[in-house]
Design a protein around this motif. Structure first.
Motif, PDB file in Angstrom:
ATOM      1  N   GLU A   4      48.262  48.298  48.928  1.00  0.00           N
ATOM      2  CA  GLU A   4      49.288  47.192  48.796  1.00  0.00           C
ATOM      3  C   GLU A   4      48.593  46.470  48.450  1.00  0.00           C
ATOM      4  O   GLU A   4      49.379  44.920  48.320  1.00  0.00           O
ATOM      5  CB  GLU A   4      50.491  47.656  49.340  1.00  0.00           C
ATOM      6  CG  GLU A   4      50.754  48.741  50.523  1.00  0.00           C
ATOM      7  CD  GLU A   4      51.783  48.736  51.401  1.00  0.00           C
ATOM      8  OE1 GLU A   4      51.554  47.991  52.702  1.00  0.00           O
ATOM      9  OE2 GLU A   4      52.296  50.129  51.857  1.00  0.00           O
ATOM     10  N   LYS A   5      47.809  45.947  48.910  1.00  0.00           N
ATOM     11  CA  LYS A   5      46.691  44.681  48.904  1.00  0.00           C
ATOM     12  C   LYS A   5      46.351  44.576  47.448  1.00  0.00           C
ATOM     13  O   LYS A   5      45.251  43.191  47.471  1.00  0.00           O
ATOM     14  CB  LYS A   5      46.363  43.976  49.858  1.00  0.00           C
ATOM     15  CG  LYS A   5      46.781  44.308  51.383  1.00  0.00           C
ATOM     16  CD  LYS A   5      46.061  43.972  52.508  1.00  0.00           C
ATOM     17  CE  LYS A   5      46.700  44.343  53.305  1.00  0.00           C
ATOM     18  NZ  LYS A   5      46.338  43.300  55.016  1.00  0.00           N
ATOM     19  N   THR A   6      46.059  45.226  46.036  1.00  0.00           N
ATOM     20  CA  THR A   6      45.629  45.122  45.219  1.00  0.00           C
ATOM     21  C   THR A   6      46.370  44.291  43.915  1.00  0.00           C
ATOM     22  O   THR A   6      46.056  43.502  43.325  1.00  0.00           O
ATOM     23  CB  THR A   6      44.970  46.362  43.888  1.00  0.00           C
ATOM     24  OG1 THR A   6      46.674  46.803  44.347  1.00  0.00           O
ATOM     25  CG2 THR A   6      44.374  47.233  45.276  1.00  0.00           C
ATOM     26  N   GLY A   7      47.701  44.158  44.432  1.00  0.00           N
ATOM     27  CA  GLY A   7      47.848  43.051  43.402  1.00  0.00           C
ATOM     28  C   GLY A   7      48.125  43.173  42.589  1.00  0.00           C
ATOM     29  O   GLY A   7      49.254  43.797  42.067  1.00  0.00           O
ATOM     30  N   LEU A   8      47.717  42.427  41.365  1.00  0.00           N
ATOM     31  CA  LEU A   8      48.169  42.948  40.205  1.00  0.00           C
ATOM     32  C   LEU A   8      47.328  43.816  39.522  1.00  0.00           C
ATOM     33  O   LEU A   8      47.823  44.846  38.385  1.00  0.00           O
ATOM     34  CB  LEU A   8      48.494  41.626  38.853  1.00  0.00           C
ATOM     35  CG  LEU A   8      48.336  41.305  37.283  1.00  0.00           C
ATOM     36  CD1 LEU A   8      49.430  41.901  36.840  1.00  0.00           C
ATOM     37  CD2 LEU A   8      47.085  39.994  36.718  1.00  0.00           C
ATOM     38  N   PHE A   9      46.069  43.691  40.058  1.00  0.00           N
ATOM     39  CA  PHE A   9      45.152  45.032  39.513  1.00  0.00           C
ATOM     40  C   PHE A   9      45.052  46.714  40.366  1.00  0.00           C
ATOM     41  O   PHE A   9      46.486  46.867  40.991  1.00  0.00           O
ATOM     42  CB  PHE A   9      43.804  44.649  39.448  1.00  0.00           C
ATOM     43  CG  PHE A   9      43.342  43.028  39.122  1.00  0.00           C
ATOM     44  CD1 PHE A   9      42.788  43.187  37.652  1.00  0.00           C
ATOM     45  CD2 PHE A   9      43.698  42.502  39.510  1.00  0.00           C
ATOM     46  CE1 PHE A   9      42.182  42.383  37.411  1.00  0.00           C
ATOM     47  CE2 PHE A   9      43.279  41.368  39.212  1.00  0.00           C
ATOM     48  CZ  PHE A   9      42.591  41.094  38.413  1.00  0.00           C
ATOM     49  N   PRO A  10      45.162  47.477  39.061  1.00  0.00           N
ATOM     50  CA  PRO A  10      45.308  48.941  39.753  1.00  0.00           C
ATOM     51  C   PRO A  10      43.988  48.829  40.631  1.00  0.00           C
ATOM     52  O   PRO A  10      42.872  48.560  40.041  1.00  0.00           O
ATOM     53  CB  PRO A  10      44.815  49.978  38.167  1.00  0.00           C
ATOM     54  CG  PRO A  10      44.995  49.021  37.232  1.00  0.00           C
ATOM     55  CD  PRO A  10      45.068  47.760  37.623  1.00  0.00           C
ATOM     56  N   ALA A  11      44.834  50.158  41.311  1.00  0.00           N
ATOM     57  CA  ALA A  11      43.641  50.223  42.606  1.00  0.00           C
ATOM     58  C   ALA A  11      42.865  51.348  42.639  1.00  0.00           C
ATOM     59  O   ALA A  11      41.501  51.631  42.940  1.00  0.00           O
ATOM     60  CB  ALA A  11      44.106  50.669  44.037  1.00  0.00           C
ATOM     61  N   ALA A  12      43.215  52.137  41.226  1.00  0.00           N
ATOM     62  CA  ALA A  12      42.044  53.414  41.215  1.00  0.00           C
ATOM     63  C   ALA A  12      42.672  53.786  39.987  1.00  0.00           C
ATOM     64  O   ALA A  12      43.047  53.226  39.100  1.00  0.00           O
ATOM     65  CB  ALA A  12      42.464  54.156  41.569  1.00  0.00           C
ATOM     66  N   VAL A  13      41.739  54.958  38.963  1.00  0.00           N
ATOM     67  CA  VAL A  13      41.899  55.805  37.608  1.00  0.00           C
ATOM     68  C   VAL A  13      43.206  56.723  37.375  1.00  0.00           C
ATOM     69  O   VAL A  13      42.349  57.471  38.668  1.00  0.00           O
ATOM     70  CB  VAL A  13      40.288  55.115  37.216  1.00  0.00           C
ATOM     71  CG1 VAL A  13      41.001  56.043  35.414  1.00  0.00           C
ATOM     72  CG2 VAL A  13      39.760  54.103  37.236  1.00  0.00           C
ATOM     73  N   THR A  14      43.839  56.488  36.562  1.00  0.00           N
ATOM     74  CA  THR A  14      44.124  58.021  37.238  1.00  0.00           C
ATOM     75  C   THR A  14      43.851  58.363  35.553  1.00  0.00           C
ATOM     76  O   THR A  14      44.454  58.086  34.879  1.00  0.00           O
ATOM     77  CB  THR A  14      45.435  57.431  36.824  1.00  0.00           C
ATOM     78  OG1 THR A  14      46.169  57.401  35.801  1.00  0.00           O
ATOM     79  CG2 THR A  14      46.104  57.345  38.460  1.00  0.00           C
ATOM     80  N   THR A  15      44.688  60.089  35.702  1.00  0.00           N
ATOM     81  CA  THR A  15      43.832  60.826  34.606  1.00  0.00           C
ATOM     82  C   THR A  15      44.635  62.010  34.561  1.00  0.00           C
ATOM     83  O   THR A  15      45.349  62.471  35.470  1.00  0.00           O
ATOM     84  CB  THR A  15      42.025  61.016  34.048  1.00  0.00           C
ATOM     85  OG1 THR A  15      41.296  61.324  33.303  1.00  0.00           O
ATOM     86  CG2 THR A  15      41.706  62.249  36.134  1.00  0.00           C
ATOM     87  N   GLU A  16      44.821  62.821  33.535  1.00  0.00           N
ATOM     88  CA  GLU A  16      45.178  64.095  33.045  1.00  0.00           C
ATOM     89  C   GLU A  16      43.749  65.250  32.993  1.00  0.00           C
ATOM     90  O   GLU A  16      44.663  66.238  32.208  1.00  0.00           O
ATOM     91  CB  GLU A  16      46.505  63.774  32.478  1.00  0.00           C
ATOM     92  CG  GLU A  16      45.949  63.745  31.204  1.00  0.00           C
ATOM     93  CD  GLU A  16      47.152  63.353  29.788  1.00  0.00           C
ATOM     94  OE1 GLU A  16      48.109  64.331  30.766  1.00  0.00           O
ATOM     95  OE2 GLU A  16      47.534  63.197  29.469  1.00  0.00           O
ATOM     96  N   ARG A  17      43.162  64.893  32.436  1.00  0.00           N
ATOM     97  CA  ARG A  17      41.815  65.086  32.011  1.00  0.00           C
ATOM     98  C   ARG A  17      40.532  65.903  33.248  1.00  0.00           C
ATOM     99  O   ARG A  17      40.531  65.229  34.207  1.00  0.00           O
ATOM    100  CB  ARG A  17      40.626  64.540  31.329  1.00  0.00           C
ATOM    101  CG  ARG A  17      41.119  64.226  29.876  1.00  0.00           C
ATOM    102  CD  ARG A  17      40.389  63.272  29.516  1.00  0.00           C
ATOM    103  NE  ARG A  17      39.621  63.802  28.591  1.00  0.00           N
ATOM    104  CZ  ARG A  17      38.484  63.969  27.741  1.00  0.00           C
ATOM    105  NH1 ARG A  17      38.439  62.432  27.064  1.00  0.00           N
ATOM    106  NH2 ARG A  17      37.406  64.747  27.107  1.00  0.00           N
ATOM    107  N   PRO A  18      40.689  67.725  33.513  1.00  0.00           N
ATOM    108  CA  PRO A  18      40.070  67.877  34.014  1.00  0.00           C
ATOM    109  C   PRO A  18      38.996  67.725  33.962  1.00  0.00           C
ATOM    110  O   PRO A  18      37.467  67.601  35.325  1.00  0.00           O
ATOM    111  CB  PRO A  18      40.140  69.496  34.079  1.00  0.00           C
ATOM    112  CG  PRO A  18      41.370  70.069  33.304  1.00  0.00           C
ATOM    113  CD  PRO A  18      41.509  69.062  32.418  1.00  0.00           C
ATOM    114  N   ASP A  19      37.677  67.703  33.065  1.00  0.00           N
ATOM    115  CA  ASP A  19      36.787  66.972  32.740  1.00  0.00           C
ATOM    116  C   ASP A  19      36.293  65.904  34.103  1.00  0.00           C
ATOM    117  O   ASP A  19      34.893  66.083  34.407  1.00  0.00           O
ATOM    118  CB  ASP A  19      35.991  67.580  31.095  1.00  0.00           C
ATOM    119  CG  ASP A  19      36.937  66.235  30.860  1.00  0.00           C
ATOM    120  OD1 ASP A  19      37.787  66.018  31.550  1.00  0.00           O
ATOM    121  OD2 ASP A  19      36.088  65.760  29.558  1.00  0.00           O
TER     122      ASP A  19
END
Length: 486
Positions: free
Chosen positions: A223-238
């Motif tokens: 909740e404290k990351t503010g403007l920046f995304p906290a982690a990378v999201t992906t739909e690629r298994p590799d």
């Protein structure tokens, strides 16, 4: 497992799982819970020891290929429906709460009128799309399939690429109403145990009515990351497999094709999945190109405003005269002119994203060409600013991650305002603020600037442009960071 009801001995053993306590019968409570559900069905499938046996399920979720029925004549020459066979992975007994949850997930409950529990049959038929190419990540080199919305399918895709018993999965259901299944994947012996414990504790502490998408889960976890995304999201298994080998954890959620690779580093958002398939020199070139595009996107509009309105004296005379000639007849100050053009470009980009694909390209072309030409002829903006704005728009699309691209679109306005007030000094001041803010951000308890800041993690390839892994101790660096704060 296949259970034939015609085998009387086997069926009797099967029904021994039912318990009778004389009160709190299961069937009336289930009927009351699903009273106004049109897709709820209660079917009598036969009798055993003078007790009628019922199946309870939701037609919209239960599959028709697990249960087979047959019609048998009775003594009164009437037809009676009986269960012929059940084909499934497993079955178990459960109380009312367990059976209610099982019905909502597509399973079938077998019980009698007066039994206090029921037998849960695996008859789920999840609605899902087939394996397709990634929709948000173009595949240049790598597997041409992606995750879908089914949790078990996504786990199977990872298992196929990580054929080892060291791949561990911790599961939990989140949401008082939705009961969304969430799995935390990690490699035993590679992922830091402190990171695993931290993530599992944070997920266990989530209390909400429901959760729909991995982005919403990411906000609840950090909740404290503010403007920046906290982690990378992906739909690629590799990409998920590479993150697991890199010492990260992967959070898979039912109902969405996007998995979370955590903890996230600022440098991870500029790393493409294809970089690990390319030669080191090409990978270095592409990542350098992306960072150059980042700098242009953030600072080019602000630098244009600074050298044409505030710090005019730092230009050569020819450049200043050319810029002044280009702005001849423009009635607005430079920073207002720049702000207007950037907002217009963002509106065109957003229209292209939200409109249907059949007309989005036409609308954006008409908006970009026709409106851009008209706004120049009307002397609302200068020709030089159009070049600056177009370059800014192009560099915004080089970013690998869509969420970080949205952050860039916001930050360029922040730097533009600083340049309009203090010129080049304002750009430097805004850049210092951004660096301080990023340095204070943490992703899953790890510094956002890892592997170069306090809280650096195990094995990061983000700064290892040549693909080498560098070992950092999570515990030691967090302790060092706390000591520096004191």
């Amino acid at each position: 497992m296949n259970l034939e009801s015609n085998d009387n001995k086997t069926f009797k053993t099967f029904l021994q799982l039912l318990a009778y306590s004389g009160h709190d019968s299961l069937l009336p409570r289930i009927e009351e819970a699903f009273q106004n559900a049109a897709d709820f069905q209660k079917v009598c499938i036969g009798t055993s020891d003078t007790r009628q046996i019922y199946l309870c399920y939701l037609m919209s979720l239960a599959g028709s290929d697990h249960l087979k029925f047959q019609l048998q004549p009775t003594l009164e020459d009437e037809l009676q429906t009986n269960l012929s066979s059940y084909s499934g992975n497993k079955y178990s007994a459960g109380d009312f709460e367990t059976c209610e949850k099982a019905i909502c997930s597509g399973k079938t409950i077998l019980c009698t009128m007066d039994s206090c529990n029921g037998i849960i049959l695996e008859t789920g038929n999840p609605q899902q799309r087939g394996l397709q190419q990634p929709q948000t990540e173009n595949v240049i080199q790598g597997p041409m399939y992606s995750f879908n919305e089914n949790y078990q399918t996504n786990i199977a895709l990872v298992r196929q690429r990580m054929q080892t018993s060291r791949l561990k999965i911790w599961e939990v259901s989140i949401g008082e109403i939705t009961k969304t299944k969430i799995g935390v994947l990690y490699l035993d012996g590679i992922t830091d145990p402190g990171l695993i414990q931290y993530t599992c504790d944070k997920i266990s502490q989530i209390h909400t009515d429901g959760i729909q998408e991995s982005g919403e889960l990411l906000q609840l976890l950090n909740e404290k990351t503010g403007l920046f995304p906290a982690a990378v999201t992906t739909e690629r298994p590799d990409r998920v497999s590479a993150s697991l080998l890199n010492g990260k954890i992967v959070i898979v959620m039912d109902g969405t094709p996007f998995s979370i690779m955590a903890p996230g580093s600022f440098f991870d958002f500029w790393e493409s999945a294809e970089d690990q398939y390319l030669t080191p020199f090409i990978a270095v070139f592409l990542r350098t190109l992306r960072f150059m595009a980042l700098m242009l996107n953030l600072f080019l509009p602000g630098f244009y405003v600074a050298i044409t309105s505030v710090n005019i004296d730092i230009n050569r005379l020819e450049i200043s005269l050319a810029a002044a000639a280009g702005r001849e007849g423009v009635p607005y100050p430079v920073w207002i002119e720049s702000m207007l053009m950037l907002i217009l470009l963002d509106c065109i980009v957003e229209a292209g994203v939200r409109l249907p694909r059949s007309i989005s390209s036409t609308v954006t072309m008409v908006g970009g060409v026709v409106l851009g030409q008209a706004i120049i002829q009307a002397n609302i903006v200068s020709n030089l600013l159009v070049i600056v704005a177009a370059t800014t728009a192009l560099t915004n699309f080089i970013v690998v991650d869509y969420q970080m691209g949205l952050v860039q679109r916001i930050l360029k306005y922040f730097i533009l305002i600083g340049a309009g007030v203090l010129g080049v000094l304002g750009i430097v001041f805004c850049f210092a603020i951004l660096v301080i803010c990023i340095a204070r951000v943490e992703s899953f308890g790890v510094s956002y600037l890892t592997p170069i800041g306090p809280g650096a993690r195990v094995r990061s390839r983000s700064l290892g442009l040549l693909g080498k892994s560098h070992h950092f101790s999570l515990t030691n660096w967090i302790t060092f960071g706390k000591g520096m704060r004191k």
